[in-house]
Design a protein around this motif. Structure first.
Motif, mmCIF file in Angstrom:
data_model
loop_
_atom_site.group_PDB
_atom_site.id
_atom_site.type_symbol
_atom_site.label_atom_id
_atom_site.label_comp_id
_atom_site.label_asym_id
_atom_site.label_seq_id
_atom_site.Cartn_x
_atom_site.Cartn_y
_atom_site.Cartn_z
ATOM 1 N N HIS A 404 0.795 -1.099 -0.079
ATOM 2 C CA HIS A 404 -0.184 0.087 -0.117
ATOM 3 C C HIS A 404 0.808 1.078 -0.101
ATOM 4 N N HIS A 405 2.068 1.119 0.887
ATOM 5 C CA HIS A 405 2.844 2.275 0.824
ATOM 6 C C HIS A 405 3.576 2.707 -0.912
ATOM 7 N N ALA A 406 3.792 1.656 -1.372
ATOM 8 C CA ALA A 406 4.378 1.794 -2.605
ATOM 9 C C ALA A 406 3.202 2.261 -3.610
ATOM 10 N N TYR A 407 2.199 1.809 -3.626
ATOM 11 C CA TYR A 407 0.855 2.519 -4.218
ATOM 12 C C TYR A 407 0.660 3.728 -4.144
ATOM 13 N N GLU A 408 0.910 4.320 -2.927
ATOM 14 C CA GLU A 408 0.538 5.445 -2.679
ATOM 15 C C GLU A 408 1.500 6.406 -3.089
ATOM 16 N N ALA A 409 2.783 6.044 -3.022
ATOM 17 C CA ALA A 409 3.816 6.804 -3.516
ATOM 18 C C ALA A 409 3.870 6.917 -5.169
ATOM 19 N N LEU A 410 3.388 5.692 -5.589
ATOM 20 C CA LEU A 410 3.497 5.702 -7.232
ATOM 21 C C LEU A 410 2.246 6.531 -7.514
ATOM 22 N N GLU A 411 1.269 6.917 -6.897
ATOM 23 C CA GLU A 411 0.268 7.769 -7.240
ATOM 24 C C GLU A 411 0.642 9.229 -7.186
ATOM 25 N N CYS A 412 1.812 9.521 -6.351
ATOM 26 C CA CYS A 412 2.381 10.914 -6.251
ATOM 27 C C CYS A 412 2.819 11.327 -7.619
ATOM 28 N N LEU A 413 3.162 10.399 -8.442
ATOM 29 C CA LEU A 413 3.786 10.531 -9.767
ATOM 30 C C LEU A 413 2.821 10.699 -10.717
ATOM 31 N N GLY A 414 1.687 10.482 -10.467
ATOM 32 C CA GLY A 414 0.418 10.473 -11.448
ATOM 33 C C GLY A 414 0.721 9.154 -12.399
ATOM 34 N N GLY A 415 0.416 9.465 -13.638
ATOM 35 C CA GLY A 415 0.496 8.682 -14.742
ATOM 36 C C GLY A 415 2.028 8.051 -14.853
ATOM 37 N N ASN A 416 3.101 8.964 -14.566
ATOM 38 C CA ASN A 416 4.494 8.441 -14.834
ATOM 39 C C ASN A 416 4.640 7.271 -13.909
ATOM 40 N N GLY A 417 4.173 7.365 -12.692
ATOM 41 C CA GLY A 417 4.177 6.278 -11.688
ATOM 42 C C GLY A 417 3.888 5.056 -12.021
ATOM 43 N N TYR A 418 2.811 4.914 -12.850
ATOM 44 C CA TYR A 418 2.184 3.737 -13.457
ATOM 45 C C TYR A 418 3.053 3.018 -14.552
ATOM 46 N N ASN A 419 3.967 3.927 -15.370
ATOM 47 C CA ASN A 419 4.823 3.682 -16.357
ATOM 48 C C ASN A 419 5.820 2.822 -15.871
ATOM 49 N N GLU A 420 6.227 1.737 -16.411
ATOM 50 C CA GLU A 420 7.561 1.104 -16.113
ATOM 51 C C GLU A 420 8.633 1.622 -16.457
ATOM 52 N N SER A 421 8.619 2.756 -17.155
ATOM 53 C CA SER A 421 9.769 3.597 -17.244
ATOM 54 C C SER A 421 10.377 4.286 -15.997
ATOM 55 N N PHE A 422 9.522 4.419 -15.049
ATOM 56 C CA PHE A 422 9.866 4.870 -13.665
ATOM 57 C C PHE A 422 9.844 3.593 -12.633
ATOM 58 N N PRO A 423 10.840 3.910 -11.672
ATOM 59 C CA PRO A 423 11.096 2.798 -11.000
ATOM 60 C C PRO A 423 10.029 2.211 -9.934
ATOM 61 N N LEU A 424 8.787 3.345 -9.608
ATOM 62 C CA LEU A 424 7.754 2.713 -8.525
ATOM 63 C C LEU A 424 6.805 1.821 -8.997
ATOM 64 N N ALA A 425 6.761 1.686 -10.500
ATOM 65 C CA ALA A 425 5.920 0.484 -10.866
ATOM 66 C C ALA A 425 6.549 -0.684 -10.752
ATOM 67 N N ARG A 426 7.874 -0.891 -10.663
ATOM 68 C CA ARG A 426 8.583 -2.112 -10.491
ATOM 69 C C ARG A 426 8.491 -2.228 -8.934
ATOM 70 N N ARG A 427 8.702 -1.378 -8.145
ATOM 71 C CA ARG A 427 8.613 -1.194 -6.740
ATOM 72 C C ARG A 427 7.240 -2.045 -6.222
ATOM 73 N N TYR A 428 6.154 -1.351 -6.952
ATOM 74 C CA TYR A 428 5.009 -1.618 -6.466
ATOM 75 C C TYR A 428 4.662 -3.300 -6.564
ATOM 76 N N ARG A 429 5.283 -3.950 -7.800
ATOM 77 C CA ARG A 429 5.191 -5.252 -8.045
ATOM 78 C C ARG A 429 6.246 -6.040 -7.193
ATOM 79 N N GLU A 430 7.188 -5.363 -6.484
ATOM 80 C CA GLU A 430 8.135 -6.070 -5.806
ATOM 81 C C GLU A 430 7.851 -6.182 -4.315
ATOM 82 N N GLN A 431 7.192 -5.108 -3.578
ATOM 83 C CA GLN A 431 6.701 -5.259 -2.318
ATOM 84 C C GLN A 431 5.969 -6.546 -1.709
#
Length: 559
Positions: A404-431
């Motif tokens: 949930h923490h990773a998701y909330e941080a991902l949302e802070c980046l908006g659409g970029n956060g949901y994009n695999e070009s940015f590291p938080l998409a990978r982190r969301y799948r990792e946690q």
């Protein structure tokens, strides 16, 4: 052809002019930018490692390391069962980027430095090193963690330890399967889980037949084999010697036998995992495979228990590392992007979210380093009792909070956060893997009950730990009183009711421990905000709902 510098306007290409985007977050010192971690390392007795941690921080913050972290997850491992002529290979091919990442981690002691140089604070320093590497590339941390933890199970069996512990302590990295006589280093994996048993390892059907001495021949199938290109593996099997059934034993299975002969280690397929993509996990078949018993035959669970404690600790550290990455990337983005006439970081609603995420990250980090401190070589009887309970308590809660923490941080980046070009998409799948590996939620919560039953001193040690901040927060005092009362009431309840309340008890213990650690090591205003947001009367279910009057901007600035 005319070249243009970055940001220069080009006639006819105005639609591709990029502005209002943060710069790349590269070529930085991740340790220097993490003030809470630096302070905690010193507070927990590893201040002597500061220079080393700055070196690691600069390495993992470099553009080259971050690029390797990305490539290792894009170019995932490939299984080669046979060679071109039909001979069995049973080898996993990794991208060169993965080898560079794990080589760096070993060179800086992220695996066994606490064992090879057991000075005061060694486990804290190793934990901080491990977190810095796992913050940027988490997949490689699996074999690094298992190699660290395996020492606890191997060290009391000299017929394995004498030959292998020096290799596990090596800071060299050699990925090839070379004869043991030619290879100075080694990594350790695990193969415990079977299809029919899962977390119930006693339900395993892999059989080990005694060959005399400490050697056994194994027959069976493991549903999960972690890091299958490791040099040796800890394996559970039902052993027997002649007509005598010995029970569940822990064995060390080398990939190569003396003189370079390959042990039977048949890889069936690689797991297609949600995350943890850079690291391979496999199914493996044993058919006359040679293994060497660790500890006493039939006492396999007892042999692996200290190893499991350490891998669970690393689950906490790995989750905390992921939380730090999430906070760092979210804050970096918010500082570099404007919306509605203001920087995102200055928008009060966003500031509150970032601050709350930062508080969660700091609490997880403090929990991990405090646990690491309990594993120091000079740990007291109280420390040992406390870690027996605090480790599963913390593993349950911190790892549950990770996704949930990773998701909330991902949302802070908006659409970029949901994009695999940015590291938080990978982190969301990792946690989520940290919450599953080494025991999912119910297994861990039940282990908390076992710790309380089998080690009565653990409850007293935990209560003593919480007493260090008694009187500092009326909210925490009330929560601690309720938690200890719940613990006492469950002692007299029937088994079904006790197990039904296991999660409630574990969560309550975990938050009490985190709140106490925040009071001891974070600024008082930050600790009070953390406690009120999680235990106060007006606490909320979502991040970003902090008590009125909280200086969220100061919290964000500190992170």
């Amino acid at each position: 052809m005319t070249s243009f510098s970055r940001g220069q306007r080009v006639i006819g290409a105005a639609t591709h002019y990029v502005e209002n985007q943060p710069p790349w977050r590269v070529d930085i010192d991740e340790f220097a930018l993490n003030a809470p971690l630096a302070a905690a390392v010193d507070a927990f007795g590893a201040g002597w490692a500061t220079d080393h941690l700055h070196e690691v921080g600069a390495l993992v913050g470099s553009a080259g390391f971050q690029r390797d972290a990305e490539l290792a997850n894009v170019h995932t491992p490939t299984l080669h069962i046979h060679d071109r002529w039909g001979f069995r290979l049973d080898e996993v091919e990794y991208d060169a980027s993965y080898h560079r990442v794990i080589s760096d981690a070993l060179a800086h002691g992220a695996h066994t430095s606490a064992w090879s140089d057991p000075r005061p604070g060694a486990h804290v320093a190793r934990a901080a090193t491990f977190m810095l590497f796992a913050q940027v590339e988490p997949g490689h941390a699996c074999p690094v963690s298992m190699t660290h933890a395996a020492v606890a199970s191997i060290q009391d069996s000299p017929w394995v330890a004498d030959a292998w512990l020096p290799r596990l302590s090596s800071r060299e990295y050699e990925p090839r399967l070379l004869p043991n006589e030619e290879k100075a280093s080694a990594l350790v994996g695990m193969a415990m889980t079977e299809k029919q048993g899962g977390s119930d390892v006693r339900a395993g059907t892999t059989v080990g037949e005694s060959m005399g001495g400490h050697a056994y021949q194994l027959t069976g199938h493991k549903w999960f084999c972690s890091a299958p290109m490791s040099d040796g593996f800890l394996v559970l099997a039902q052993t027997r010697s002649g007509a005598t059934e010995e029970g569940l034993s822990c064995l060390f299975v080398p990939r190569l036998l003396p003189h370079g002969m390959r042990n039977v280690f048949r890889l069936q397929r690689l797991k297609d995992k949600l995350g943890n993509r850079s690291n391979a996990s496999a199914e493996v078949e044993f058919d006359g495979t040679v293994g060497f018993v660790l500890g006493e035959p039939g006492r396999g669970v007892r042999t692996i228990i200290e190893m499991v404690q350490r891998t669970r600790l690393d689950c906490v550290l790995g989750t905390a590392a992921g939380m730090r990455q999430s906070v760092a990337e979210a804050v970096w983005h918010a500082r570099g992007r404007s919306a509605f006439g203001m920087k995102l970081v200055d928008q009060p609603a966003m500031t509150a979210v970032l601050a709350d995420l930062a508080l969660e990250s700091e609490a997880a980090m403090l929990t991990g380093l405090r646990l690491a401190q309990l594993f120091e070589a000079e740990a007291s009887d109280r420390d040992i009792a406390l870690r027996r309970l605090a480790t599963p308590v913390s593993k349950y809660w911190v790892c549950k909070r990770g996704p949930h923490h990773a998701y909330e941080a991902l949302e802070c980046l908006g659409g970029n956060g949901y994009n695999e070009s940015f590291p938080l998409a990978r982190r969301y799948r990792e946690q989520p893997v940290m919450a599953i590996w080494e025991g999912s939620g119910n297994v861990i919560a039940l282990d908390v009950l076992r710790a309380l039953t089998r080690d009565p001193d653990s409850a007293a040690a935990f209560a003593d730990e919480l007493s260090t901040t008694a009187g500092a927060s009326t909210i925490l005092d009330a929560h601690t009183e309720r938690t200890l009362a719940l613990l006492g009431s469950l002692a007299g309840a029937d088994r079904a009711e006790t197990q039904a309340q296991a999660r409630r008890l574990t969560e309550s213990l975990a938050i009490a421990l985190q709140a106490s650690l925040m009071l001891r090591h974070a600024p008082s205003a930050d600790a009070e905000a953390f406690i009120a947001a999680r235990l106060g009367d007006d606490r909320a279910a979502q991040y970003g709902v902090l008590p009125m009057g909280t200086d969220a901007a100061a919290i964000v600035a500190r992170h």
